[in-house]
Design an enzyme around this catalytic site. Structure first.
Site, PDB file in Angstrom:
ATOM      1  N   HIS A 168     -10.000   1.727   4.275  1.00 17.89           N
ATOM      2  CA  HIS A 168     -10.145   2.400   2.987  1.00 17.89           C
ATOM      3  C   HIS A 168     -10.249   3.916   3.132  1.00 17.89           C
ATOM      4  O   HIS A 168     -10.940   4.572   2.335  1.00 17.89           O
ATOM      5  CB  HIS A 168     -11.363   1.869   2.228  1.00 17.89           C
ATOM      6  CG  HIS A 168     -11.156   0.505   1.654  1.00 17.89           C
ATOM      7  ND1 HIS A 168     -10.416   0.256   0.528  1.00 17.89           N
ATOM      8  CD2 HIS A 168     -11.590  -0.711   2.092  1.00 17.89           C
ATOM      9  CE1 HIS A 168     -10.420  -1.039   0.272  1.00 17.89           C
ATOM     10  NE2 HIS A 168     -11.115  -1.652   1.215  1.00 17.89           N
ATOM     11  N   ASP A 180      -7.159   5.600   4.148  1.00 15.88           N
ATOM     12  CA  ASP A 180      -5.782   6.101   4.095  1.00 15.88           C
ATOM     13  C   ASP A 180      -5.491   6.762   2.758  1.00 15.88           C
ATOM     14  O   ASP A 180      -4.804   7.787   2.698  1.00 15.88           O
ATOM     15  CB  ASP A 180      -4.764   4.996   4.397  1.00 15.88           C
ATOM     16  CG  ASP A 180      -4.914   3.776   3.506  1.00 15.88           C
ATOM     17  OD1 ASP A 180      -5.998   3.568   2.924  1.00 15.88           O
ATOM     18  OD2 ASP A 180      -3.936   3.003   3.400  1.00 15.88           O
ATOM     19  N   SER A 191      -0.770  -8.037   6.428  1.00 17.91           N
ATOM     20  CA  SER A 191       0.433  -7.380   5.912  1.00 17.91           C
ATOM     21  C   SER A 191       1.709  -8.198   6.058  1.00 17.91           C
ATOM     22  O   SER A 191       2.748  -7.695   6.471  1.00 17.91           O
ATOM     23  CB  SER A 191       0.619  -5.999   6.563  1.00 17.91           C
ATOM     24  OG  SER A 191      -0.421  -5.148   6.193  1.00 17.91           O
ATOM     25  N   SER A 192       1.622  -9.470   5.683  1.00 20.09           N
ATOM     26  CA  SER A 192       2.844 -10.276   5.670  1.00 20.09           C
ATOM     27  C   SER A 192       3.836  -9.738   4.649  1.00 20.09           C
ATOM     28  O   SER A 192       5.053  -9.807   4.859  1.00 20.09           O
ATOM     29  CB  SER A 192       2.513 -11.730   5.350  1.00 20.09           C
ATOM     30  OG  SER A 192       1.868 -11.849   4.092  1.00 20.09           O
ATOM     31  N   ASP A 249       0.807   0.176   6.531  1.00 22.66           N
ATOM     32  CA  ASP A 249       1.341  -1.135   6.882  1.00 22.66           C
ATOM     33  C   ASP A 249       2.772  -1.027   7.404  1.00 22.66           C
ATOM     34  O   ASP A 249       3.132  -1.619   8.420  1.00 22.66           O
ATOM     35  CB  ASP A 249       1.318  -2.062   5.667  1.00 22.66           C
ATOM     36  CG  ASP A 249      -0.093  -2.303   5.158  1.00 22.66           C
ATOM     37  OD1 ASP A 249      -1.051  -1.968   5.881  1.00 22.66           O
ATOM     38  OD2 ASP A 249      -0.236  -2.809   4.036  1.00 22.66           O
ATOM     39  N   SER A 252      -9.181 -13.131  -1.460  1.00 24.75           N
ATOM     40  CA  SER A 252      -9.485 -12.131  -2.490  1.00 24.75           C
ATOM     41  C   SER A 252      -8.211 -11.826  -3.257  1.00 24.75           C
ATOM     42  O   SER A 252      -7.282 -11.225  -2.724  1.00 24.75           O
ATOM     43  CB  SER A 252     -10.034 -10.855  -1.847  1.00 24.75           C
ATOM     44  OG  SER A 252     -10.215  -9.850  -2.818  1.00 24.75           O
ATOM     45  N   LYS A 279      -6.305  -9.699  -5.311  1.00 27.40           N
ATOM     46  CA  LYS A 279      -6.414  -8.287  -5.705  1.00 27.40           C
ATOM     47  C   LYS A 279      -6.154  -8.092  -7.193  1.00 27.40           C
ATOM     48  O   LYS A 279      -6.753  -7.227  -7.833  1.00 27.40           O
ATOM     49  CB  LYS A 279      -5.436  -7.441  -4.890  1.00 27.40           C
ATOM     50  CG  LYS A 279      -5.803  -7.331  -3.422  1.00 27.40           C
ATOM     51  CD  LYS A 279      -4.789  -6.467  -2.679  1.00 27.40           C
ATOM     52  CE  LYS A 279      -5.108  -6.400  -1.196  1.00 27.40           C
ATOM     53  NZ  LYS A 279      -4.121  -5.618  -0.439  1.00 27.40           N
TER      54      LYS A 279
END
Length: 540
Positions: free
Chosen positions: A61, A63, A184-185, A234, A277, A279
């Site tokens: 958190h 970036d 990060s798929s 990512d 989670s 988003k």
């Protein structure tokens, strides 16, 4: 510099497999994908595009505050086999898969159904007859929309305003990156899709401008097509990573990436908390709220430090540091202050953030009401709403500017300390203790990061707290959440000779893993080494 390098295009499988690492049976996966493609489409693939997932070792958190992070590609990846489809000279024009640029996309996972879609040429400038492209991409997190997103960027960058039409394509997708795990798929899918369409249309080998840096920027923009706004970490990790190293990615004053070798003697173990989670459902109280708190905290801090900020400017904490120190070399392509200077400033910011506590507050949480926050910002209520609230939905009665900024500055410093330890260990060469001392120091920083994420940024959860503690009890040097948090994965630094015992102990002590074994267990907890970035294999 890695951003200026070309995307690797392999023609020898030995060279390709050697670059991928050894924790997975890559040969079996690639052969299976090739054979299945031929079974489904009646021909061998022309290319296989590969893009790995990523794990962020430290730097959570920060970036979007424009501070650097330390991710690396993992060995698990997305693979897309593809080949141009031959369309008969005489074919029904009403069949979608016969149209120029049409795509038939299938997925090895049976739950994902075959998708057929075709881009539609659009005249974007009637006076000069410049054609653009339209491709319907709903803002839904479905696998084919990530494929479409990659395609859209290729269409509009390379097939707009030209007489050349994109080739019809058959493609088959498979992946080993767990979906929804914080690894990060989705970014890997977009990178692989972008690469596949570039390769199949002959752009990778003919266009010298397609560098790793260019692919990162394309993929960032492409992922926005499905409604995901990304800061670039990512995609950069998936494209630019190199084996055995973490990747130091900076965002200010420009996006740069440089590797730092991870000391030998340990591997990474990723473990899914099995807490998901969503988003889209939690953003108002989670991610979106943290973005607003971080941005408002930057403005308030700037005021207390005497840094001028425009009325409509959404200054970040990294930009506050730059302006406060009169940082130079921040123009286009500039590097900004050196790492030693930045580390010194970050250490001083621990005291400066005290100004973010609401005046007269004795609350241990130091939360400011909306009225207090507006007053601290120096803006009118109308200006404040326009700058900070009109573009995002949040749900909170109190805003914790102090705790969020405290995490950002301390985490940014931990990133630089972690990187310094890696570089110093590489420069010193083999250590008598097998790097145990430096690995313990790296683990300590990871543990401190988890504490900060839980206590100050409040992006952890009970499951992540429990899993990271169990990982330390099982022998990890350090363990922390990775990804946005509120669920998803942890990453642990584990002695390489204890990996099997570590996984066994965690699987036996973490309650949600009860009853899992074999492939089901390997889907949720697995070892990986830092892997190479995206590449393409070209068949003879």
């Amino acid at each position: 510099m890695s951003a200026q390098e070309r995307i690797p295009v392999y023609t020898d499988l030995k060279d390709l497999y050697a670059s991928l690492g050894t924790s997975l049976d890559h040969v079996e996966r690639w052969n299976n994908l090739t054979e299945e493609f031929e079974t489904r489409f009646g021909t061998k693939p022309t290319y296989i595009a590969r893009a790995p997932g990523r794990v962020n070792l430290i730097g959570e958190h920060i970036d979007y505050a424009l501070f650097g992070v330390l991710p690396t590609a993992i060995e698990r990846d997305i693979l897309i086999a593809c080949a141009p489809r031959e369309v008969p000279a005489i074919s029904p024009t009403d069949e979608e898969h016969h149209a120029p640029g049409s795509v038939i996309a299938e997925n090895l996972q049976p739950k994902y159904t075959r998708q057929v879609f075709t881009p539609i040429p659009t005249n974007v400038d009637e006076q000069v007859h410049v054609e653009g492209w339209h491709l319907e991409i709903p803002h839904q997190l479905r696998w084919e929309n990530y494929v479409k997103a990659g395609y859209y960027g290729v269409l509009n960058e390379y097939f707009t305003g030209t007489a050349t039409q994109p080739l019809p394509v058959d493609m088959l997708v498979t992946g080993s990156v767990p979906a929804g795990s914080g690894l990060s798929s989705s970014a890997a899918m977009v990178v692989a899709s972008t690469l596949a369409f570039l390769a199949i249309n002959g752009k990778l080998e003919s266009d010298t401008d397609i560098t790793k840096g260019h692919l990162v920027k394309m993929s960032m923009e492409n992922e926005k097509r499905v409604g995901v706004n990304s800061g670039g970490m990512d995609q950069a990790a998936s494209v630019m990573s190199v084996p055995s190293s973490v990747l130091y990615i900076t965002f200010y004053p420009s996006l740069t990436a440089s590797p730092a070798p991870l000391p030998t003697g340990a591997v990474l173990v990723c473990a899914h908390s099995l807490k998901v989670s969503d988003k889209a459902l939690t953003a108002k109280k989670g991610y979106n709220l943290r973005v607003v708190e971080t941005l408002v905290g930057a403005r308030v801090l700037a005021r207390t430090l005497g840094v001028a900020v425009g009325a409509r400017e959404k200054i970040t904490l990294r930009e506050v540091v730059g302006k406060f120190t009169a940082e130079t070399d921040v123009g286009a392509g500039g590097a900004g202050m050196d790492v030693d200077a930045l580390m010194g400033v970050l250490q001083k910011m621990a005291a400066a953030v005290e100004a973010l506590k609401p005046p007269g507050s004795t609350d241990a949480e130091f939360g400011a009401t909306m009225e207090e926050m507006v007053a601290m910002s120096g803006l009118s209520a109308e200006e404040f709403h326009e700058v900070y609230m009109s573009w995002v939905e949040v749900d909170a009665t109190h805003f914790k500017l102090y705790k969020r900024a405290k995490h950002v500055f301390s985490e940014a410093l931990r990133v630089l300390q972690f990187r310094r330890l890696c570089l110093d260990a590489a420069a010193a060469g083999p250590a008598a203790d097998g790097n145990v001392a430096v690995l313990k120091d790296l683990g300590r920083l990871m543990n401190e990061s988890q504490t900060s994420c839980a206590a100050d940024f409040e992006c952890s959860c009970e499951e992540l707290d429990e899993l990271t503690q169990l990982a330390r009890d099982a022998g990890a040097y350090g363990s922390r959440l990775t990804g946005a948090g509120w669920g998803g994965c942890t990453v642990s630094l584990v002695p390489e000779d204890q990996v099997e015992a570590f996984i066994k102990k965690v699987s036996e002590t973490y309650p949600p893993y009860k009853g899992l074994d074999g492939e089901a267990l390997s889907e949720v907890i697995f070892a990986t080494r830092p892997s190479s970035g995206a590449c393409v294999y070209k068949f003879d």
